[in-house]
Design a protein around this motif. Structure first.
Motif, short mmCIF file in Angstrom:
data_model
loop_
_atom_site.label_atom_id
_atom_site.label_comp_id
_atom_site.label_asym_id
_atom_site.label_seq_id
_atom_site.Cartn_x
_atom_site.Cartn_y
_atom_site.Cartn_z
N LEU A 46 -0.91 13.87 6.57
CA LEU A 46 -0.35 12.58 6.16
C LEU A 46 -1.44 11.61 5.74
N THR A 47 -2.58 11.62 6.43
CA THR A 47 -3.68 10.75 6.02
C THR A 47 -4.18 11.14 4.64
N ALA A 48 -4.35 12.43 4.40
CA ALA A 48 -4.81 12.90 3.08
C ALA A 48 -3.83 12.52 1.99
N LEU A 49 -2.54 12.66 2.26
CA LEU A 49 -1.54 12.26 1.26
C LEU A 49 -1.59 10.76 1.01
N GLY A 50 -1.73 9.96 2.06
CA GLY A 50 -1.82 8.51 1.90
C GLY A 50 -3.03 8.12 1.08
N ILE A 51 -4.17 8.73 1.37
CA ILE A 51 -5.40 8.44 0.61
C ILE A 51 -5.21 8.82 -0.86
N TYR A 52 -4.63 9.99 -1.11
CA TYR A 52 -4.39 10.42 -2.48
C TYR A 52 -3.49 9.43 -3.23
N LEU A 53 -2.42 8.99 -2.58
CA LEU A 53 -1.49 8.08 -3.25
C LEU A 53 -2.16 6.76 -3.62
N VAL A 54 -3.04 6.25 -2.76
CA VAL A 54 -3.75 5.00 -3.07
C VAL A 54 -4.80 5.24 -4.16
N GLU A 55 -5.60 6.29 -4.00
CA GLU A 55 -6.66 6.58 -4.98
C GLU A 55 -6.10 6.84 -6.38
N SER A 56 -4.97 7.52 -6.46
CA SER A 56 -4.40 7.87 -7.75
C SER A 56 -3.63 6.72 -8.39
N GLY A 57 -3.42 5.63 -7.63
CA GLY A 57 -2.68 4.50 -8.16
C GLY A 57 -1.17 4.68 -8.12
N ARG A 58 -0.71 5.73 -7.47
CA ARG A 58 0.74 5.96 -7.38
C ARG A 58 1.41 4.94 -6.47
N VAL A 59 0.66 4.41 -5.51
CA VAL A 59 1.16 3.32 -4.67
C VAL A 59 0.08 2.25 -4.56
N ASP A 60 0.53 1.02 -4.27
CA ASP A 60 -0.41 -0.07 -4.04
C ASP A 60 -0.85 -0.13 -2.58
N ARG A 61 0.07 0.24 -1.69
CA ARG A 61 -0.21 0.17 -0.26
C ARG A 61 0.49 1.31 0.47
N VAL A 62 -0.10 1.65 1.61
CA VAL A 62 0.51 2.60 2.54
C VAL A 62 0.80 1.83 3.82
N LEU A 63 2.07 1.83 4.22
CA LEU A 63 2.44 1.19 5.48
C LEU A 63 2.36 2.24 6.58
N ALA A 77 0.84 -2.69 13.01
CA ALA A 77 1.24 -2.34 11.64
C ALA A 77 0.08 -2.60 10.70
N SER A 78 -0.06 -1.74 9.71
CA SER A 78 -1.11 -1.90 8.72
C SER A 78 -0.52 -1.64 7.34
N ALA A 79 -0.90 -2.47 6.39
CA ALA A 79 -0.50 -2.28 4.99
C ALA A 79 -1.78 -2.02 4.22
N SER A 80 -2.19 -0.77 4.17
CA SER A 80 -3.50 -0.38 3.65
C SER A 80 -3.51 -0.23 2.14
N ALA A 81 -4.53 -0.82 1.51
CA ALA A 81 -4.65 -0.77 0.06
C ALA A 81 -5.87 0.05 -0.39
N THR A 82 -6.68 0.51 0.55
CA THR A 82 -7.85 1.31 0.20
C THR A 82 -7.85 2.61 0.99
N PRO A 83 -8.54 3.63 0.48
CA PRO A 83 -8.63 4.88 1.23
C PRO A 83 -9.23 4.69 2.62
#
Length: 116
Positions: A46-63, A77-83
């Motif tokens: 899940l961490t790898a998928l979250g990092i990929y989604l942010v790096e690729s620009g597919r999402v702005d944030r991961v909650l 709670a965290s709304a992360s915008a960077t890997p």
């Protein structure tokens, strides 16, 4: 939620395990980054998928939830915008957590998001 709340027959040809129910497909995987894989629960998927989604620009944030800076035995709670922010939440949390605590603010900003 009660798993018996909704009971359906498995589609034809799908194997049914007596405990887990129908399983159309099972897969396994792990993060390819050794650090994420080592620190993450269940291989850091899940961490790898979250990092990929942010790096690729597919999402702005991961909650998700991450350890609190003032007391890492608790989380927030965290709304992360960077890997790096996504990676800071690596690992399982065993107890009550509220990853959607910032959902309304993120939605109000019109951002694309993923939820872990």
């Amino acid at each position: 939620m009660c798993p018996g709340l909704r009971v359906e027959l498995a589609p034809s040809g799908v194997p049914v395990d007596p405990m887990w129910g129908p399983a159309a497909r099972l897969a396994r995987g792990h993060a390819t980054d050794p650090g994420v894989r080592f620190r993450g629960a269940t291989g850091g998927v899940l961490t790898a998928l979250g990092i990929y989604l942010v790096e690729s620009g597919r999402v702005d944030r991961v909650l998700h939830v991450a350890p609190r800076a003032d007391d890492p035995l608790y989380w927030e709670a965290s709304a992360s915008a960077t890997p790096a922010e996504v990676a800071a939440g690596t690992g399982s949390r065993y107890g009550p957590a509220a990853p959607l605590a910032t959902l309304l603010q993120v939605l109000a900003a019109g951002e694309q998001l993923a939820v872990i």
